[in-house]
Design an enzyme around this catalytic site. Sequence first.
Site, PDB file in Angstrom:
ATOM      1  N   GLU A  45      13.193 -31.160  78.906  1.00 14.48           N
ATOM      2  CA  GLU A  45      12.397 -31.456  80.095  1.00 14.48           C
ATOM      3  C   GLU A  45      13.336 -31.570  81.285  1.00 14.48           C
ATOM      4  O   GLU A  45      14.213 -32.439  81.317  1.00 14.48           O
ATOM      5  CB  GLU A  45      11.651 -32.784  79.957  1.00 14.48           C
ATOM      6  CG  GLU A  45      10.356 -32.673  79.186  1.00 14.48           C
ATOM      7  CD  GLU A  45      10.569 -33.054  77.744  1.00 14.48           C
ATOM      8  OE1 GLU A  45      11.126 -34.121  77.505  1.00 14.48           O
ATOM      9  OE2 GLU A  45      10.207 -32.271  76.854  1.00 14.48           O
ATOM     10  N   ASP A  56       8.368 -44.231  86.479  1.00 15.75           N
ATOM     11  CA  ASP A  56       9.723 -44.312  85.949  1.00 15.75           C
ATOM     12  C   ASP A  56      10.396 -45.651  86.197  1.00 15.75           C
ATOM     13  O   ASP A  56      10.204 -46.276  87.233  1.00 15.75           O
ATOM     14  CB  ASP A  56      10.588 -43.197  86.556  1.00 15.75           C
ATOM     15  CG  ASP A  56      10.267 -41.851  85.932  1.00 15.75           C
ATOM     16  OD1 ASP A  56      10.389 -41.746  84.698  1.00 15.75           O
ATOM     17  OD2 ASP A  56       9.863 -40.936  86.662  1.00 15.75           O
ATOM     18  N   TYR A 171       1.918 -35.621  74.505  1.00 13.43           N
ATOM     19  CA  TYR A 171       3.048 -36.527  74.759  1.00 13.43           C
ATOM     20  C   TYR A 171       2.542 -37.940  74.524  1.00 13.43           C
ATOM     21  O   TYR A 171       1.766 -38.472  75.299  1.00 13.43           O
ATOM     22  CB  TYR A 171       3.494 -36.340  76.211  1.00 13.43           C
ATOM     23  CG  TYR A 171       4.799 -37.005  76.607  1.00 13.43           C
ATOM     24  CD1 TYR A 171       5.123 -38.310  76.220  1.00 13.43           C
ATOM     25  CD2 TYR A 171       5.710 -36.327  77.415  1.00 13.43           C
ATOM     26  CE1 TYR A 171       6.313 -38.902  76.608  1.00 13.43           C
ATOM     27  CE2 TYR A 171       6.905 -36.920  77.814  1.00 13.43           C
ATOM     28  CZ  TYR A 171       7.194 -38.202  77.411  1.00 13.43           C
ATOM     29  OH  TYR A 171       8.378 -38.789  77.807  1.00 13.43           O
TER      30      TYR A 171
END
Lengths: 255, 394
Positions: A45, A56, A171
């Site tokens: 990725e 994040d 995912y």
Amino acid sequence: MNRIQTKLQDNKKLLSIYFTAGYPSINDTVSIIKDLETNGVDMIEIGLPFSDPLADGPTIQASSTQALKNGMTTELLFEQLKDIRASVNIPLIIMGYFNPMFQYGVEAFCKKCKEVGVDGLIIPDLPVDVYHKEYQAIFEKYGLINVFLITPQTSDERIKYIDSISNGFIYMVSSASTTGAQSGFGETQTKYFKRIGDMKLKNPQVIGFGISNNETFTQATTYAKGAIIGSAFVKHITNNGPKSIKNFVDKILNK
Amino acid sequence: MENYNVDENGYYGEFGGAFIPEMLYPNVEELRQNYLKIMAEPDFKAEFDKLLKDYVGRPSPLYFAKRLSKKYNTKIYLKREDLNHTGAHKINNTIGQILMAKRLGKHRIIAETGAGQHGVATATVCALMGLECIVYMGEIDIARQAPNVARMKMLGAKVVPALSGSRTLKDATNEAIRDWINNPVDTHYIIGSAIGPHPYPDMVTKFQAVISEEIKWQLKEQEGRENPDYVIACIGGGSNAAGTYYHYLHEKDVKIIAVEAAGLGVNSGESAATSVLGKEGIIHGCKTLLMQTNDGQITEPYSISAGLDYPGVGPMHAHLCKTGRAEFMAATDADAMNAGLDLCKLEGIIPAIETSHALAIFEHKTFKPDDVVVVSLSGRGDKDLNNYIDYFKI
């Protein structure tokens, strides 16, 4: 068949690594990709840095901030990747937030991805319903696979919906958190991994968030087709430089 | 007629929506499914109204500003949100949202704050309800807004510095969103402006709508008509503006003016005039107008007023701008500071610097003598004394 789909048919557990493009130095992008493949990583990725990466944690935030300071842009990333398929065969996925892609133009972005040989995208803040309604046709036109996230809080009904829209892998976020926040899996996680496994989805699952060493990689791949490591890898190259990739991957795979 | 309210999919025209990571989906979806139902419950309404009356001090006066009107040769009314408990309109929304959070069974409250007004309003209602309160605030804002940091602490809140990015409001918002991702079950995020993923812009607007609801009957009492010729408000994210406009959005004869912060000048490179400088994009979960680079990186706005330096604008306002329903104007730091000082001298009211931007347009736009112009006096200037002192060398 898309490289991601082909790779998912391999009879092995997959190790996927995330890194931020243009970090630690602006021209590290290509050499990191090559080193990851050489050392046995199955899928990559490539993080397209964003000013406001709200899913994040501190490690990837800091790498994004630095990459932008280094001068990373969408155009430059495509420029860096233009010859990547001359030497790299594993699937490449661009992971980034929606706004930079939206500004580039979603169709222009997808077209560029196809041109340079990017196989798929992960866009955490592009919800599945908006994708389905507005963008799926464009992604499919350029043969791109869009990968969606699920979390322990995602309802079964929604997981089935996401599975129906997906055509690569799902995912599976290991626990409700931003990236890099967890280390190790407890009973809650393994129960969740089992629950999803028992749903017999059409798309295989790859687990991400909270994987940082051989132990967590092994645990995750007991329940899923593969695992993604992001923050731990970014931290590793922050501390040891981008030439130390073999050392990191060997430890994860216990080589 | 164009619809200026949110549609069933969470959009205002092409703006709005919920561009959120999957980790936030259950929380936002829970809110989306319940907010209108809860707001319509008679006991919710009763509790909300009672707190607004007894605790906040509503209705806030609609005051005819005689000397200001004389100066500009028109009829100016000030909607005195500055007289609310905690000194601004922000508390209308935090009262509403804390009651919402309780009904959703949440016991941990998070918020973002820029200048600290929304943080104080959130800390206040958390103290009132005995709920845990965590406020994210940019490290730079913590340094320049020390009194509000102290207020929040006295009210029992934990103030967490946002150390990422530019360490101001947008980064505090990012940190609050990250906190919510990490605490998906027991936490409610009280967003302070008419921004964020649907249903936040609509929910915040509806809690702030009490402002225009009161203006209607107050103006009827004083002028014999519910509709003014103009409603004017300053706009950062746009919560006081949303509340001031709400009941007038579909009243064609009422003109709407939004005043943005031009900083050192709209084209100076140091500005927060999003409607001029912004392009369509995604920020903090909604599609709206925002200030960004050509590459889609969000840029840092500037204004002397900490409450207006947000790089985006609420999606409702983006739609009002795009459709031309609202006229967008901009006031510079200097315009605003002078207008603020002017109001002190003419009316004995020290306005917040945010509010002073709305007042500044009287220097730039001429109204007719019999025009009825209502300005939202969104906040009081106590928090800005140091800025006024530095600026005017008082």
